[in-house]
Every structure is written in C-alpha cells, then in structure tokens.
Design a protein around this motif. Structure first.
Motif, PDB file in Angstrom:
ATOM      1  N   ASP A   1       0.812  -1.224   0.000  1.00  0.00           N
ATOM      2  CA  ASP A   1       0.000   0.000   0.000  1.00  0.00           C
ATOM      3  C   ASP A   1       0.840   1.265   0.000  1.00  0.00           C
ATOM      4  OD1 ASP A   1      -2.264  -1.538   0.074  1.00  0.00           O
ATOM      5  OD2 ASP A   1      -2.545  -1.362   2.240  1.00  0.00           O
ATOM      6  N   GLY A   2       2.160   1.127   0.161  1.00  0.00           N
ATOM      7  CA  GLY A   2       3.034   2.292   0.186  1.00  0.00           C
ATOM      8  C   GLY A   2       2.995   3.016   1.518  1.00  0.00           C
ATOM      9  N   GLY A   3       2.692   2.302   2.588  1.00  0.00           N
ATOM     10  CA  GLY A   3       2.563   2.947   3.886  1.00  0.00           C
ATOM     11  C   GLY A   3       3.787   2.834   4.776  1.00  0.00           C
ATOM     12  N   LEU A   4       4.907   2.376   4.234  1.00  0.00           N
ATOM     13  CA  LEU A   4       6.118   2.219   5.047  1.00  0.00           C
ATOM     14  C   LEU A   4       7.135   3.308   4.718  1.00  0.00           C
ATOM     15  CD1 LEU A   4       6.663  -1.647   4.854  1.00  0.00           C
ATOM     16  CD2 LEU A   4       5.615  -0.363   6.702  1.00  0.00           C
ATOM     17  N   SER A   5       8.038   3.541   5.655  1.00  0.00           N
ATOM     18  CA  SER A   5       9.084   4.544   5.433  1.00  0.00           C
ATOM     19  C   SER A   5      10.027   4.059   4.321  1.00  0.00           C
ATOM     20  CB  SER A   5       9.888   4.738   6.717  1.00  0.00           C
ATOM     21  OG  SER A   5      10.664   3.578   6.986  1.00  0.00           O
ATOM     22  N   PRO A   6      10.655   5.001   3.618  1.00  0.00           N
ATOM     23  CA  PRO A   6      11.591   4.617   2.547  1.00  0.00           C
ATOM     24  C   PRO A   6      12.695   3.691   3.058  1.00  0.00           C
ATOM     25  CG  PRO A   6      11.163   6.983   2.478  1.00  0.00           C
ATOM     26  CD  PRO A   6      10.494   6.450   3.716  1.00  0.00           C
ATOM     27  N   GLU A   7      13.148   3.920   4.293  1.00  0.00           N
ATOM     28  CA  GLU A   7      14.220   3.082   4.856  1.00  0.00           C
ATOM     29  C   GLU A   7      13.755   1.631   4.990  1.00  0.00           C
ATOM     30  OE1 GLU A   7      14.661   7.211   5.710  1.00  0.00           O
ATOM     31  OE2 GLU A   7      13.120   5.916   6.581  1.00  0.00           O
ATOM     32  N   LEU A   8      12.538   1.475   5.504  1.00  0.00           N
ATOM     33  CA  LEU A   8      12.006   0.134   5.698  1.00  0.00           C
ATOM     34  C   LEU A   8      11.750  -0.542   4.349  1.00  0.00           C
ATOM     35  CD1 LEU A   8      11.363  -1.805   7.902  1.00  0.00           C
ATOM     36  CD2 LEU A   8       9.104  -0.790   8.142  1.00  0.00           C
TER      37      LEU A   8
ATOM     38  N   GLN B   1      13.424  -0.054   1.673  1.00  0.00           N
ATOM     39  CA  GLN B   1      14.733  -0.430   1.165  1.00  0.00           C
ATOM     40  C   GLN B   1      15.197  -1.746   1.796  1.00  0.00           C
ATOM     41  OE1 GLN B   1      17.459   2.800   1.651  1.00  0.00           O
ATOM     42  NE2 GLN B   1      18.598   2.304  -0.196  1.00  0.00           N
ATOM     43  N   GLU B   2      14.955  -1.881   3.101  1.00  0.00           N
ATOM     44  CA  GLU B   2      15.316  -3.106   3.800  1.00  0.00           C
ATOM     45  C   GLU B   2      14.535  -4.299   3.257  1.00  0.00           C
ATOM     46  OE1 GLU B   2      15.522  -3.834   8.245  1.00  0.00           O
ATOM     47  OE2 GLU B   2      15.933  -1.670   8.141  1.00  0.00           O
ATOM     48  N   ILE B   3      13.246  -4.086   3.049  1.00  0.00           N
ATOM     49  CA  ILE B   3      12.387  -5.155   2.521  1.00  0.00           C
ATOM     50  C   ILE B   3      12.852  -5.549   1.129  1.00  0.00           C
ATOM     51  CG2 ILE B   3      10.045  -5.632   1.681  1.00  0.00           C
ATOM     52  CD1 ILE B   3       9.001  -4.109   4.140  1.00  0.00           C
ATOM     53  N   GLU B   4      13.149  -4.557   0.286  1.00  0.00           N
ATOM     54  CA  GLU B   4      13.586  -4.852  -1.077  1.00  0.00           C
ATOM     55  C   GLU B   4      14.914  -5.600  -1.089  1.00  0.00           C
ATOM     56  OE1 GLU B   4      13.105  -0.958  -2.738  1.00  0.00           O
ATOM     57  OE2 GLU B   4      10.922  -1.216  -2.663  1.00  0.00           O
ATOM     58  N   LYS B   5      15.778  -5.249  -0.156  1.00  0.00           N
ATOM     59  CA  LYS B   5      17.068  -5.950  -0.041  1.00  0.00           C
ATOM     60  C   LYS B   5      16.811  -7.414   0.330  1.00  0.00           C
ATOM     61  CE  LYS B   5      21.374  -5.731   2.571  1.00  0.00           C
ATOM     62  NZ  LYS B   5      22.001  -5.160   3.753  1.00  0.00           N
ATOM     63  N   HIS B   6      15.904  -7.626   1.276  1.00  0.00           N
ATOM     64  CA  HIS B   6      15.558  -8.984   1.694  1.00  0.00           C
ATOM     65  C   HIS B   6      14.934  -9.754   0.538  1.00  0.00           C
ATOM     66  CE1 HIS B   6      14.143 -12.265   4.288  1.00  0.00           C
ATOM     67  NE2 HIS B   6      13.041 -12.202   3.576  1.00  0.00           N
ATOM     68  N   LEU B   7      14.007  -9.105  -0.181  1.00  0.00           N
ATOM     69  CA  LEU B   7      13.331  -9.757  -1.300  1.00  0.00           C
ATOM     70  C   LEU B   7      14.332 -10.174  -2.383  1.00  0.00           C
ATOM     71  CD1 LEU B   7      10.224  -7.439  -1.609  1.00  0.00           C
ATOM     72  CD2 LEU B   7      10.175  -9.857  -0.998  1.00  0.00           C
ATOM     73  N   GLY B   8      15.377  -9.382  -2.527  1.00  0.00           N
ATOM     74  CA  GLY B   8      16.402  -9.696  -3.519  1.00  0.00           C
ATOM     75  C   GLY B   8      17.079 -11.033  -3.268  1.00  0.00           C
ATOM     76  N   GLY B   9      17.132 -11.447  -2.002  1.00  0.00           N
ATOM     77  CA  GLY B   9      17.801 -12.699  -1.685  1.00  0.00           C
ATOM     78  C   GLY B   9      16.883 -13.799  -1.205  1.00  0.00           C
ATOM     79  N   CYS B  10      15.575 -13.549  -1.199  1.00  0.00           N
ATOM     80  CA  CYS B  10      14.658 -14.545  -0.651  1.00  0.00           C
ATOM     81  C   CYS B  10      13.521 -14.821  -1.627  1.00  0.00           C
ATOM     82  CB  CYS B  10      14.106 -14.078   0.697  1.00  0.00           C
ATOM     83  SG  CYS B  10      13.017 -15.288   1.461  1.00  0.00           S
ATOM     84  N   GLU B  11      13.625 -15.923  -2.340  1.00  0.00           N
ATOM     85  CA  GLU B  11      12.618 -16.251  -3.343  1.00  0.00           C
ATOM     86  C   GLU B  11      11.260 -16.531  -2.696  1.00  0.00           C
ATOM     87  OE1 GLU B  11      11.758 -19.231  -7.104  1.00  0.00           O
ATOM     88  OE2 GLU B  11      13.391 -19.696  -5.723  1.00  0.00           O
ATOM     89  N   ASN B  12      11.255 -17.180  -1.539  1.00  0.00           N
ATOM     90  CA  ASN B  12       9.987 -17.482  -0.869  1.00  0.00           C
ATOM     91  C   ASN B  12       9.190 -16.218  -0.596  1.00  0.00           C
ATOM     92  OD1 ASN B  12      10.515 -20.182  -0.878  1.00  0.00           O
ATOM     93  ND2 ASN B  12      11.233 -20.261   1.235  1.00  0.00           N
ATOM     94  N   CYS B  13       9.851 -15.197  -0.064  1.00  0.00           N
ATOM     95  CA  CYS B  13       9.159 -13.938   0.240  1.00  0.00           C
ATOM     96  C   CYS B  13       8.725 -13.223  -1.039  1.00  0.00           C
ATOM     97  CB  CYS B  13      10.030 -13.032   1.113  1.00  0.00           C
ATOM     98  SG  CYS B  13      10.080 -13.583   2.834  1.00  0.00           S
ATOM     99  N   ARG B  14       9.521 -13.347  -2.108  1.00  0.00           N
ATOM    100  CA  ARG B  14       9.129 -12.750  -3.390  1.00  0.00           C
ATOM    101  C   ARG B  14       7.849 -13.404  -3.895  1.00  0.00           C
ATOM    102  NH1 ARG B  14      14.568 -12.973  -4.839  1.00  0.00           N
ATOM    103  NH2 ARG B  14      14.225 -14.691  -6.264  1.00  0.00           N
ATOM    104  N   ILE B  15       7.751 -14.726  -3.746  1.00  0.00           N
ATOM    105  CA  ILE B  15       6.558 -15.454  -4.198  1.00  0.00           C
ATOM    106  C   ILE B  15       5.343 -14.992  -3.395  1.00  0.00           C
ATOM    107  CG2 ILE B  15       5.461 -17.739  -4.242  1.00  0.00           C
ATOM    108  CD1 ILE B  15       8.304 -18.849  -4.908  1.00  0.00           C
TER     109      ILE B  15
END
Length: 87
Positions: free
Chosen positions: A22-29, A31-45
């Motif tokens: 929904d776009g309700g998180l801070s840019p920092e958070l 960025q952290e989520i996107e970094k995690h998603l980059g290395g975690c296929e399960n979370c991307r799915i």
C-alpha cells in the motif's frame, strides 16, 4: 555456490507486506524489505501472490450469468440458503 538463506527476517517482513504494497512504510524500511526480497525467493513469491490477490479483489467483475437452478444448488450446498432471493 549460493549461501544458505537465513529466514529470521521473513516473519517480520511478511507482517509488513500489506503496508509495503500500500506504500505505507518509510523509505528506509522499504529499502530493507527490497534488499531482503532480492535474496529470498519465498518472500518474493508471497509478495507477488499477495499483489495478484489484491489486484483481483479490486478488479470489478461482471456478475456471472449463472442459471437460477445452478445458483440455488450451489448456495444450498454451501449452506447459504439465507442469501437466496425469494422467488
């Protein structure tokens, strides 16, 4: 060789998923989520499935043209008789 993924962040990420979408998180958070998603296929799915589900829910659907007898049998089968329109 790929390094073993540590899943300790997955649970907290999945808890913030709807706010992230929904776009309700801070840019920092984000960025952290996107970094995690980059290395975690399960979370991307999970993210992609959640996004698709949200899109489907928000997409207006034309009422399917279901014959009355079929609708009646289906509603009775699902114990939704109360929602059947009186004849």
């Amino acid at each position: 060789m790929m390094t073993e993924h540590v899943h300790q962040n997955c649970e907290s990420l999945l808890g913030s998923l709807s706010e992230y979408i929904d776009g309700g998180l801070s840019p920092e958070l984000c960025q952290e989520i996107e970094k995690h998603l980059g290395g975690c296929e399960n979370c991307r799915i999970v993210l992609n499935t959640t996004r698709r589900t949200i899109d489907l829910v928000h997409t207006p659907v034309e009422k399917p043209d279901v014959p009355d007898d079929v609708r009646e049998r289906l509603f009775k089968r699902l114990n939704l008789d109360d929602y059947l329109e009186p004849k």
